[in-house]
Design an enzyme around this catalytic site. Structure first.
Site, short mmCIF file in Angstrom:
data_model
loop_
_atom_site.label_atom_id
_atom_site.label_comp_id
_atom_site.label_asym_id
_atom_site.label_seq_id
_atom_site.Cartn_x
_atom_site.Cartn_y
_atom_site.Cartn_z
N HIS A 28 -16.29 13.23 -8.95
CA HIS A 28 -16.91 11.94 -8.66
C HIS A 28 -16.26 11.21 -7.47
O HIS A 28 -15.76 10.09 -7.59
CB HIS A 28 -17.07 11.03 -9.88
N HIS A 82 -10.39 12.17 -25.67
CA HIS A 82 -11.07 11.48 -24.56
C HIS A 82 -12.48 12.02 -24.47
O HIS A 82 -12.70 13.23 -24.41
CB HIS A 82 -10.28 11.75 -23.26
N GLU A 84 -14.82 11.63 -22.10
CA GLU A 84 -15.49 11.91 -20.83
C GLU A 84 -15.97 13.37 -20.83
O GLU A 84 -15.35 14.24 -21.44
CB GLU A 84 -14.56 11.62 -19.64
N ASP A 86 -15.89 15.92 -19.06
CA ASP A 86 -15.07 17.09 -18.72
C ASP A 86 -14.26 17.56 -19.92
O ASP A 86 -13.71 18.66 -19.91
CB ASP A 86 -14.16 16.84 -17.50
N HIS A 148 -8.08 7.13 -19.74
CA HIS A 148 -8.74 6.70 -18.52
C HIS A 148 -10.01 5.91 -18.81
O HIS A 148 -10.55 5.25 -17.94
CB HIS A 148 -9.02 7.99 -17.73
N ASP A 167 -6.00 12.52 -20.07
CA ASP A 167 -5.98 12.44 -18.60
C ASP A 167 -4.59 12.09 -18.03
O ASP A 167 -4.27 12.46 -16.89
CB ASP A 167 -6.97 11.39 -18.10
N TYR A 195 -3.77 12.66 -7.91
CA TYR A 195 -4.51 12.42 -9.15
C TYR A 195 -4.30 10.97 -9.61
O TYR A 195 -5.24 10.27 -9.97
CB TYR A 195 -4.03 13.41 -10.21
N HIS A 228 -5.70 18.03 -17.77
CA HIS A 228 -5.95 18.70 -16.49
C HIS A 228 -4.64 19.26 -15.95
O HIS A 228 -3.59 18.61 -16.05
CB HIS A 228 -6.48 17.71 -15.44
FE1 FEO Z 1 -11.39 10.84 -17.76
FE2 FEO Z 1 -10.57 14.14 -17.30
O1 FEO Z 1 -11.65 12.67 -17.84
#
Ligand code: FEO
Length: 404
Positions: A28, A82, A84, A86, A148, A167, A195, A228
């Protein structure tokens, strides 16, 4: 299903069972030249538990890695730290497939997952500080709202002294190495900082509180497993110190000069400003938006004390490359910056006014009069640019001295 993927053991009872996205280059708006990973973790407790899932297209890779340890149908609990996409993109399909006994998320996570997937899966809310028995070990949850998303939470596995941090403490780095100590130090620090700058920066105040909150728990943490990139198992103090430093946003002796130019006039002004700053002992990063990605700019701004922005005037406005980076920077809320604007024009000359307004909206303190020039800057204009650089340098050095 092919079984070409393997789980990697990261502690006595936990396996990494995530997915590696070698090809993603845009997250994004944040450029990810080294790709990324979506980390999921399998806790081999009496109640086998999956922490987070992966982006939807990577479901089979995750299931393949799980299958290298245990039949996925044996998973009893799933925790969504989380929501989101991903980390939850394949969650509904995985629930349908393996039919776990229970799925848990924070209270906001429960709502968010409903809003994302509009299905009837029961997700059980867990509260801040709540404990969940997995039989022979237990998880403790900690809300980390806005790191996040509002739903975000950490999960702590005392048995392995391991923090699942979703995150936080992550990085976009695709690799078959699973631990940060296997990655070259320079790559690690750059990717962790990039990041932070591109994802976490707006929530810096929350980060400081979360660091204190974790510290107050007295949890013994030997491993940090983010959602991640690689897993931290050595020298954890280093990444905690970096987060504290980045979140603190203290100005340093560094200025970032960002500009876009049409016929090289604004570029000449940027050069004069930068040379003057450097002459006063300021570290300078000079970035042309004709060639630089916005992600790189925010990485440089992360530890800067001054932001000086320039643009030619185009159709009574700024150049689109500058509008792009200014919008991006405004959203990421870098703090404690001073700055100024400069630019060139052919007849109307609105760019500098627009840039100054944008800096003010970003709460950047205007510390020197702006400089603009009609067409090509002459010696007098370049002298004004040098003066701008010197004024910013003096103001920045004073500010740093005052805050010591
Ligand atoms: Fe806020 Fe890796 O998603």
């Amino acid at each position: 299903m092919s079984n070409i993927y393997s789980a990697i053991k990261i502690s006595d009872h936990v396996y990494w069972v995530g997915a590696i996205d070698w090809t993603i280059r845009d997250f994004h708006g944040y450029t990810t030249p080294r790709g990324s990973t979506y980390n999921a973790y399998l806790i081999m407790a009496d109640k086998i538990t999956l922490i987070d899932t992966v982006k939807a297209p990577f479901k089979d890779e995750m299931l393949s890695r799980i299958s290298s340890v245990v039949d996925p149908s044996k998973i009893k609990y799933i925790i969504s730290n989380h929501s989101e996409m991903d980390h939850s993109g394949c969650l509904p399909e995985v629930i349908d497939m393996i039919k776990p006994e229970k799925v848990f998320a924070s209270a906001i996570g429960v709502k968010t997952l409903k809003e994302l997937f509009h299905n009837e899966h029961e997700i059980i809310p867990v509260a801040d500080g709540e404990r969940l028995s997995l039989g022979n070990m237990e998880l403790t949850f900690m809300e980390t709202r806005m790191i996040h998303w509002p739903d975000s939470m950490f999960s702590y596995l005392a048995k392995d002294e391991l923090l699942f941090s979703q995150d936080a403490f992550g990085m976009h780095l695709a690799s078959l190495e699973r631990f940060t100590d296997e990655i070259p130090q320079a790559t690690l620090e750059y990717e962790a900082a990039t990041y932070y700058a591109n994802i976490v920066l707006p929530y810096s105040a929350v980060v400081l509180k979360a660091l204190d909150k974790v510290s107050a728990t007295g949890w013994k943490i030997n491993i940090i497993a983010p959602d991640h990139g690689t897993v931290w198992r050595k020298d954890l103090g280093k990444i905690l110190e970096l987060y504290s430093k980045w979140a603190g946003q203290k100005p340093t002796v560094k200025a970032v000069v960002v500009y876009a130019t049409m016929w090289h006039s604004t570029e000449k002004m940027a050069g004069a400003i930068s040379e003057a700053l450097a002459g006063e002992g300021i570290k300078v990063r000079l970035l042309s938006m004709n060639e630089t990605h916005r992600s790189e700019v925010v990485y440089e701004v992360l530890n800067a004390g001054a932001l000086i922005v320039g643009s030619s005037t185009l159709n009574n406005n700024i150049l689109p490359q500058m509008a792009d980076v200014m919008t991006y920077l405004k959203g990421l809320k870098p703090a404690n910056l001073i700055g100024a604007a400069f630019g060139s024009y052919g007849w109307s000359g609105e760019s500098v006014r627009h840039l100054e307004e944008m800096l003010k909206e970003m709460k950047v303190e205007i510390a020197a009069p702006s400089v603009s020039t009609k067409h090509v800057p002459d010696t007098a204009v370049l002298a004004k640019c040098q003066e701008l650089g010197k004024t910013i340098a003096a103001s920045l050095l004073k500010r740093i001295n005052d805050t010591r």
